[in-house]
Write a protein that holds these residues in place. Structure first.
Motif, PDB file in Angstrom:
ATOM      1  N   GLY A 198       0.795  -1.220   0.000  1.00  0.00           N
ATOM      2  CA  GLY A 198       0.000   0.000   0.000  1.00  0.00           C
ATOM      3  C   GLY A 198       0.825   1.266   0.000  1.00  0.00           C
TER       4      GLY A 198
ATOM      5  N   TRP B 130       3.181   2.135  -1.882  1.00  0.00           N
ATOM      6  CA  TRP B 130       3.495   2.636  -3.221  1.00  0.00           C
ATOM      7  C   TRP B 130       2.364   3.440  -3.825  1.00  0.00           C
ATOM      8  CZ3 TRP B 130       8.217   3.165  -3.474  1.00  0.00           C
ATOM      9  CH2 TRP B 130       9.090   2.238  -2.930  1.00  0.00           C
ATOM     10  N   ARG B 131       1.159   3.303  -3.316  1.00  0.00           N
ATOM     11  CA  ARG B 131       0.077   4.158  -3.800  1.00  0.00           C
ATOM     12  C   ARG B 131       0.255   5.586  -3.273  1.00  0.00           C
ATOM     13  NH1 ARG B 131      -2.776  -0.563  -2.545  1.00  0.00           N
ATOM     14  NH2 ARG B 131      -3.477   0.312  -0.579  1.00  0.00           N
TER      15      ARG B 131
ATOM     16  N   ASP C 246       5.020   8.150  -9.065  1.00  0.00           N
ATOM     17  CA  ASP C 246       5.455   7.087  -9.979  1.00  0.00           C
ATOM     18  C   ASP C 246       6.949   7.108 -10.255  1.00  0.00           C
ATOM     19  OD1 ASP C 246       2.928   6.045 -10.195  1.00  0.00           O
ATOM     20  OD2 ASP C 246       2.442   7.145 -12.028  1.00  0.00           O
TER      21      ASP C 246
ATOM     22  N   ARG D 111      10.833   1.454  -7.313  1.00  0.00           N
ATOM     23  CA  ARG D 111      10.078   0.477  -6.523  1.00  0.00           C
ATOM     24  C   ARG D 111      10.929  -0.688  -6.042  1.00  0.00           C
ATOM     25  NH1 ARG D 111       6.909   4.604  -7.166  1.00  0.00           N
ATOM     26  NH2 ARG D 111       4.700   4.217  -7.395  1.00  0.00           N
TER      27      ARG D 111
END
Length: 67
Positions: free
Chosen positions: A26, A28-29, A33, A37
């Motif tokens: 969660g 990364w939301r 962007d 990652r």
């Protein structure tokens, strides 16, 4: 809730809640962007606890500040 939609127990601390959020992907939301990652180590609960306390400290006005 877990992946199967089963309710899970409430976290016992902010660090546990933060750990669950990161483990579930969660986090990364919340990140733009352009943030990579991969290549990060998984933080332990001690580090997450310190981070949660610091975020809490940053969320309240300091001396002489009003929000």
């Amino acid at each position: 809730m877990d992946d199967q939609g089963t309710p899970t127990a409430a976290p016992s601390s902010d660090a546990d809640e933060l750990h669950a959020l990161i483990a579930a992907g969660g986090f990364w939301r919340l990140a733009p962007d352009w943030v990579p990652r991969t290549g990060y180590t998984i933080p332990d609960r001690h580090v997450l606890g310190r981070m949660a306390l610091r975020l809490l400290a940053l969320s309240v006005p300091g001396p002489g500040e009003t929000w």
